[in-house]
Write a protein that holds these residues in place. Structure first.
Motif, PDB file in Angstrom:
ATOM      1  N   MET A   1      -3.682  -1.692   0.270  1.00 14.65           N
ATOM      2  CA  MET A   1      -3.682  -0.250   0.311  1.00 14.65           C
ATOM      3  C   MET A   1      -2.325   0.244   0.800  1.00 14.65           C
ATOM      4  SD  MET A   1      -5.992   2.329   2.543  1.00 14.65           S
ATOM      5  CE  MET A   1      -6.578   3.688   1.582  1.00 14.65           C
ATOM      6  N   ASN A   2      -1.844   1.312   0.189  1.00 17.49           N
ATOM      7  CA  ASN A   2      -0.593   1.932   0.578  1.00 17.49           C
ATOM      8  C   ASN A   2      -0.847   2.842   1.783  1.00 17.49           C
ATOM      9  OD1 ASN A   2       1.648   3.610   0.807  1.00 17.49           O
ATOM     10  ND2 ASN A   2       2.065   3.525  -1.383  1.00 17.49           N
ATOM     11  N   LEU A   3      -0.254   2.530   2.927  1.00 14.00           N
ATOM     12  CA  LEU A   3      -0.457   3.321   4.144  1.00 14.00           C
ATOM     13  C   LEU A   3      -0.057   4.778   3.965  1.00 14.00           C
ATOM     14  CD1 LEU A   3       0.850   0.892   6.918  1.00 14.00           C
ATOM     15  CD2 LEU A   3      -1.517   1.446   6.364  1.00 14.00           C
ATOM     16  N   GLY A   4       0.923   5.040   3.126  1.00 10.51           N
ATOM     17  CA  GLY A   4       1.391   6.401   2.914  1.00 10.51           C
ATOM     18  C   GLY A   4       0.382   7.301   2.240  1.00 10.51           C
ATOM     19  N   LEU A   5      -0.647   6.715   1.618  1.00 12.42           N
ATOM     20  CA  LEU A   5      -1.660   7.520   0.938  1.00 12.42           C
ATOM     21  C   LEU A   5      -2.836   7.901   1.837  1.00 12.42           C
ATOM     22  CD1 LEU A   5      -1.738   5.635  -2.486  1.00 12.42           C
ATOM     23  CD2 LEU A   5      -0.434   7.679  -1.848  1.00 12.42           C
ATOM     24  N   ILE A   6      -2.894   7.345   3.032  1.00  3.51           N
ATOM     25  CA  ILE A   6      -4.012   7.620   3.937  1.00  3.51           C
ATOM     26  C   ILE A   6      -4.147   9.104   4.260  1.00  3.51           C
ATOM     27  CG2 ILE A   6      -4.905   7.244   6.276  1.00  3.51           C
ATOM     28  CD1 ILE A   6      -3.971   4.323   5.991  1.00  3.51           C
ATOM     29  N   PRO A   7      -3.063   9.829   4.617  1.00  7.92           N
ATOM     30  CA  PRO A   7      -3.248  11.255   4.931  1.00  7.92           C
ATOM     31  C   PRO A   7      -3.841  12.053   3.776  1.00  7.92           C
ATOM     32  CG  PRO A   7      -1.111  10.515   5.705  1.00  7.92           C
ATOM     33  CD  PRO A   7      -1.692   9.396   4.881  1.00  7.92           C
ATOM     34  N   ALA A   8      -3.362  11.842   2.560  1.00  3.71           N
ATOM     35  CA  ALA A   8      -3.856  12.604   1.409  1.00  3.71           C
ATOM     36  C   ALA A   8      -5.315  12.274   1.106  1.00  3.71           C
ATOM     37  CB  ALA A   8      -2.987  12.329   0.184  1.00  3.71           C
ATOM     38  N   LYS A   9      -5.665  10.987   1.142  1.00  2.11           N
ATOM     39  CA  LYS A   9      -7.038  10.592   0.838  1.00  2.11           C
ATOM     40  C   LYS A   9      -8.009  11.111   1.894  1.00  2.11           C
ATOM     41  CE  LYS A   9      -6.134   6.603  -2.017  1.00  2.11           C
ATOM     42  NZ  LYS A   9      -6.537   5.269  -2.384  1.00  2.11           N
ATOM     43  N   THR A  10      -7.631  11.026   3.159  1.00  2.70           N
ATOM     44  CA  THR A  10      -8.517  11.492   4.217  1.00  2.70           C
ATOM     45  C   THR A  10      -8.590  13.011   4.223  1.00  2.70           C
ATOM     46  OG1 THR A  10      -7.929   9.545   5.505  1.00  2.70           O
ATOM     47  CG2 THR A  10      -9.057  11.309   6.677  1.00  2.70           C
ATOM     48  N   ALA A  11      -7.478  13.689   3.975  1.00  4.32           N
ATOM     49  CA  ALA A  11      -7.466  15.154   3.922  1.00  4.32           C
ATOM     50  C   ALA A  11      -8.362  15.663   2.805  1.00  4.32           C
ATOM     51  CB  ALA A  11      -6.044  15.669   3.746  1.00  4.32           C
ATOM     52  N   ALA A  12      -8.429  14.925   1.693  1.00  3.88           N
ATOM     53  CA  ALA A  12      -9.302  15.333   0.592  1.00  3.88           C
ATOM     54  C   ALA A  12     -10.773  15.245   0.992  1.00  3.88           C
ATOM     55  CB  ALA A  12      -9.031  14.462  -0.633  1.00  3.88           C
ATOM     56  N   LEU A  13     -11.113  14.286   1.847  1.00  8.22           N
ATOM     57  CA  LEU A  13     -12.499  14.119   2.295  1.00  8.22           C
ATOM     58  C   LEU A  13     -12.854  15.036   3.454  1.00  8.22           C
ATOM     59  CD1 LEU A  13     -12.682  10.221   2.206  1.00  8.22           C
ATOM     60  CD2 LEU A  13     -13.682  11.816   0.556  1.00  8.22           C
ATOM     61  N   ASP A  14     -11.955  15.161   4.422  1.00  7.82           N
ATOM     62  CA  ASP A  14     -12.220  15.958   5.627  1.00  7.82           C
ATOM     63  C   ASP A  14     -10.902  16.429   6.231  1.00  7.82           C
ATOM     64  OD1 ASP A  14     -13.151  17.146   7.917  1.00  7.82           O
ATOM     65  OD2 ASP A  14     -13.980  15.317   8.797  1.00  7.82           O
ATOM     66  N   PRO A  15     -10.367  17.569   5.757  1.00  9.52           N
ATOM     67  CA  PRO A  15      -9.058  18.020   6.224  1.00  9.52           C
ATOM     68  C   PRO A  15      -9.011  18.395   7.706  1.00  9.52           C
ATOM     69  CG  PRO A  15     -10.064  19.672   4.813  1.00  9.52           C
ATOM     70  CD  PRO A  15     -10.929  18.455   4.754  1.00  9.52           C
ATOM     71  N   THR A  16     -10.146  18.642   8.318  1.00  8.15           N
ATOM     72  CA  THR A  16     -10.149  19.026   9.737  1.00  8.15           C
ATOM     73  C   THR A  16     -10.240  17.826  10.669  1.00  8.15           C
ATOM     74  OG1 THR A  16     -12.552  19.308   9.766  1.00  8.15           O
ATOM     75  CG2 THR A  16     -11.226  21.241   9.209  1.00  8.15           C
ATOM     76  N   ARG A  17     -10.445  16.639  10.132  1.00  8.65           N
ATOM     77  CA  ARG A  17     -10.546  15.429  10.962  1.00  8.65           C
ATOM     78  C   ARG A  17      -9.224  15.183  11.697  1.00  8.65           C
ATOM     79  NH1 ARG A  17     -11.989   9.376   8.776  1.00  8.65           N
ATOM     80  NH2 ARG A  17     -11.774   8.342  10.781  1.00  8.65           N
ATOM     81  N   GLU A  18      -9.323  14.838  12.963  1.00  8.22           N
ATOM     82  CA  GLU A  18      -8.136  14.611  13.787  1.00  8.22           C
ATOM     83  C   GLU A  18      -7.403  13.352  13.330  1.00  8.22           C
ATOM     84  OE1 GLU A  18      -7.755  16.001  18.105  1.00  8.22           O
ATOM     85  OE2 GLU A  18      -8.564  13.976  18.177  1.00  8.22           O
ATOM     86  N   ALA A  19      -6.087  13.498  13.110  1.00  3.20           N
ATOM     87  CA  ALA A  19      -5.269  12.387  12.629  1.00  3.20           C
ATOM     88  C   ALA A  19      -4.368  11.823  13.717  1.00  3.20           C
ATOM     89  CB  ALA A  19      -4.415  12.845  11.453  1.00  3.20           C
ATOM     90  N   LEU A  20      -3.682  12.701  14.445  1.00  3.51           N
ATOM     91  CA  LEU A  20      -2.714  12.265  15.442  1.00  3.51           C
ATOM     92  C   LEU A  20      -2.888  13.036  16.737  1.00  3.51           C
ATOM     93  CD1 LEU A  20       0.499  12.204  13.218  1.00  3.51           C
ATOM     94  CD2 LEU A  20      -0.872  10.240  13.899  1.00  3.51           C
ATOM     95  N   ILE A  21      -2.645  12.344  17.846  1.00  2.00           N
ATOM     96  CA  ILE A  21      -2.665  12.974  19.162  1.00  2.00           C
ATOM     97  C   ILE A  21      -1.355  12.622  19.857  1.00  2.00           C
ATOM     98  CG2 ILE A  21      -3.822  13.118  21.389  1.00  2.00           C
ATOM     99  CD1 ILE A  21      -6.368  12.098  19.964  1.00  2.00           C
ATOM    100  N   ASP A  22      -0.606  13.645  20.231  1.00  2.00           N
ATOM    101  CA  ASP A  22       0.655  13.477  20.954  1.00  2.00           C
ATOM    102  C   ASP A  22       0.390  13.883  22.405  1.00  2.00           C
ATOM    103  OD1 ASP A  22       3.222  13.445  21.933  1.00  2.00           O
ATOM    104  OD2 ASP A  22       4.028  14.883  20.483  1.00  2.00           O
TER     105      ASP A  22
END
Length: 89
Positions: A1-22
């Motif tokens: 799996m291409n790691l760079g595609l994870i944000p787009a694929k996950t955003a398509a399923l649930d755009p409000t899901r938390e991705a990063l915490i700084d």
């Protein structure tokens, strides 16, 4: 799996899901926001810098959200990418 595609694929399923915490900057980013920012960065890499598959790129950065944005975008563009994080005291 291409790691760079994870944000787009996950955003398509649930755009409000938390991705990063700084934690140091008390900032959180959803997959929808991350995908949007990563796509904008891609346009700059391709359009302004002319970056293409097979090019060589290095990222030198502290551990932050911007580092992850650049890393994820570069992984989807498929250049040869080297990363190094700064050790800050």
């Amino acid at each position: 799996m291409n790691l760079g595609l994870i944000p787009a694929k996950t955003a398509a399923l649930d755009p409000t899901r938390e991705a990063l915490i700084d934690i140091p900057n008390n900032r959180r980013m959803s997959f929808g926001e991350l995908d949007h920012r990563v796509q904008r960065l891609a346009n700059g890499f391709r359009g302004t810098l002319g970056l293409a598959k097979g090019d060589r790129v290095a990222i030198l950065s502290k551990n932050c959200i911007q580092y992850m944005e650049a890393f994820l975008r570069l992984r989807s563009l498929r250049p040869h990418c080297a990363t190094a994080q700064l050790a800050l005291e």
